[in-house]
Design a protein around this motif. Structure first.
Motif: not given
Length: 56
Positions: A4-11, A19-28
């Protein structure tokens, strides 16, 4: 991806804009993207001659 990851969508104006995603996921995602440049891309000569010569 099973965790489970915490994603955020900004409209903006009611439509997804960011889309805001966890830093580790962005790096991957950055590590896994394929780097291409124009020298890696081309068309087969036969295709170019058929399309520019006008297949009717």
């Amino acid at each position: 991806m099973n965790e489970h990851t915490n994603h955020q969508i900004i409209t903006q104006d009611g439509k997804p804009a960011f889309a805001v995603i966890p830093w580790d996921e962005y790096q991957r995602l950055l590590r896994n993207q394929i780097d291409t440049d124009d020298s890696d891309f081309g068309f087969p000569t036969m295709l170019l001659s058929q399309t520019s010569g006008g297949i009717r």
